[in-house]
Design an enzyme around this catalytic site. Structure first.
Site, PDB file in Angstrom:
ATOM      1  CB  SER A   1     -82.325   8.972   6.397  1.00 17.00           C
ATOM      2  OG  SER A   1     -82.062   8.074   7.440  1.00 17.00           O
TER       3      SER A   1
ATOM      4  NE  ARG B   1     -27.368  -7.080 -14.494  1.00 19.01           N
ATOM      5  CZ  ARG B   1     -26.799  -7.811 -13.539  1.00 19.01           C
ATOM      6  NH1 ARG B   1     -27.120  -9.072 -13.411  1.00 19.01           N
ATOM      7  NH2 ARG B   1     -25.911  -7.279 -12.728  1.00 19.01           N
TER       8      ARG B   1
END
Ligand code: UD1
Ligand code: CA
Length: 460
Positions: free
Chosen positions: A410, A15
């Site tokens: 950056s 099942r």
């Protein structure tokens, strides 16, 4: 201590509608069978035999290398009695009691098993059954007692008449049996029943027939249905998963962890969390997660295979897998820490950053929109927004090493392999292709030029 444990795990689990053997379906991050083996181990069994049949190879290889497990093969699933018979040759010469468990009952608790065993021994039973109540009792074997409440037999649903079918006390499939009695009783089983199976449950009648007095069988009622309930389909699996996690979260709350919305969090069995840590809604933790004391885990974080020290603050929407945070680390929101990301104490990884196989040193900051991979960053380093370690040349991965106190501007690219010295400063927009000496300023961008009146010229 228990002389032997037999775990039945040969059934197909039709099942579940799955190619995978039922006992290998996962609950809280581990196969169902794993949970049962763990509960059995806590009783310190001298021997442990697991009966496998459907997908035997797959089941055995999943547990390869785990100590103490012996395997018995049941080629054809002729019933639970036959399954136990298949395990007996492995236990030849073993005396005393055997505990029989189902491999698909993942929430079984060792404390309940110990209480059950103690009762079985104190009452000197040949065979004892652990029962529980459920209404409706559909699919289970019903416990039948006499008027004095003494346990008489178990009747399978398919063999039951109407008056038996309404009984709500059911057989959990957990038994304690004297081995010598079991050997004898199994040899007399027949499959003369509605399913044509050899029922293990028929040993109850044989105990009563052979030794009517004192009462040789005991049936012990356990109040918590969930902890004895088996998985037969995926609905059961989900319901038990929910129950398991509720139990885990409740235990953690008792140990001093705050869950703002316990129902929305999903934890695996092997998650540990220290006191005064706060877990926000919709957090997923596990497998293999340890979180220290006094941390915060923000909403919608997913953390696996990671170790998080004390005093860490993980803001919402972070994804951590295989990361180590040594303590006092702010992370996120929206950070992704991949395997072997290591944050020394107080190192910070901010929003939209990805870190892989890299150590960020004590107090260093990687704050915004940055990729750090295959790198070692020293103490007190500041990594500017949009910085990338270019670790991959299309064939191999290379290392970037950044010394203590360096300042990375950056939008810097560091093309590995490359070293940036301690105290060095990298100007914004620089592409670093050569090692930078300690305390130097590195710039690689072209000087800015101005072409006057460009606008007028270009729009002519
Ligand atoms: C069995 C009990 C039933 C009980 C229920 C609890 C019998 C006859 N009935 O039902 O009273 O309420 O468990 O779940 O024992 N297995 C094998 N080989 C087999 C058959 C089963 O290894 O040939 C294993 C399964 O993998 C499973 C366990 O035994 O782990 C129980 O089997 P299952 O078919 O789920 O239970 P029932 O026989 O229906
Ligand atoms: Ca069956």
């Amino acid at each position: 201590m228990i002389d032997a444990v037999i775990i039945l795990a040969a059934g197909q689990g039709t099942r579940m509608r799955s190619k995978r053997p039922k006992v290998l379906h996962h609950l809280a991050g581990q196969p169902l069978l794993y949970h049962v083996i763990q509960a059995a181990r806590a009783l310190d069994p001298q021997r442990m035999v697991v009966v496998v049949g459907h997908g035997a190879d797959q089941v055995q290889s999943t547990f390869a290398g785990q100590p103490q497990i012996e395997w018995a093969i049941q080629d054809r699933q002729l019933g639970t009695g036959h399954a136990v018979q298949c395990a007996l040759p492995a236990l030849e010469g073993v005396d005393g009691d055997v505990l029989i468990l189902n491999g698909d009952v993942p929430l079984i608790q060792s404390s309940a098993l110990q209480t059950f065993l103690d009762a079985h021994r104190t009452d000197r039973r040949l065979v004892s059954v652990l029962s529980t109540t459920i209404d409706p009792p559909t699919g289970y074997g019903r416990i039948v007692r006499n008027e004095a409440g003494e346990f008489l037999r178990i009747v399978e649903e398919k063999d039951a008449d109407n008056s038996t079918r309404v009984l709500t006390e059911i057989n959990s499939g957990t038994y304690a049996v004297q081995l010598n009695f079991l050997r004898h009783a199994l040899s007399t089983l027949s499959n003369n029943n509605a399913q044509g199976e050899y029922y293990l449950t028929d040993i109850i009648s044989s105990a009563l027939n052979q030794h009517p007095s004192p009462h040789p069988t005991g049936c012990y009622l356990h109040p918590d249905f969930f902890s004895l309930s088996g998985v037969n389909n995926r609905r059961h699996l989900a319901a038990l998963e929910r129950a398991f996690r509720d139990r885990l979260v409740e235990r953690l709350m008792d140990e001093g962890v705050t869950f703002i919305d316990p129902e929305s969090c999903w934890l695996d069995a092997d998650v540990n969390i220290g006191p005064d840590t706060v877990i926000h809604p919709n957090v997923i933790l596990g497998p293999e997660v340890t979180i220290g004391a006094n941390c915060t885990v923000g909403a919608f974080c997913h953390i696996s295979r990671s170790r998080i020290g004390d005093e860490c603050e993980i803001l919402p929407f972070c994804h951590l897998d295989g990361a180590t945070l040594e303590g006092g680390n702010p992370v996120g929101p929206y950070a992704r820490l991949r395997p072997l990301a290591e944050l020394a104490p107080n190192a910070k990884v901010g929003n939209f950053c990805e870190v892989k196989k890299a150590r960020i040193g004590h107090g260093s900051k990687v704050n915004h929109l940055t990729y750090i991979g295959d790198a070692t960053i020293g103490r007190g380093v500041n990594v500017g927004a949009g910085t990338i370690t270019c670790n991959y040349d299309g064939a191999n991965k290379h290392q970037t090493i950044i010394g203590d106190g360096a300042f990375i501007g950056s939008d810097v690219q560091m093309v590995a392999p490359v070293n940036v010295g301690a105290g060095a400063v990298i100007g914004a927009g620089t592409t670093v292709t050569k090692n930078v000496p300690d305390d130097a300023l590195a710039l690689s961008r072209p000087k800015q030029v101005h072409i006057p009146n460009w606008r007028k010229r270009s729009t002519k």
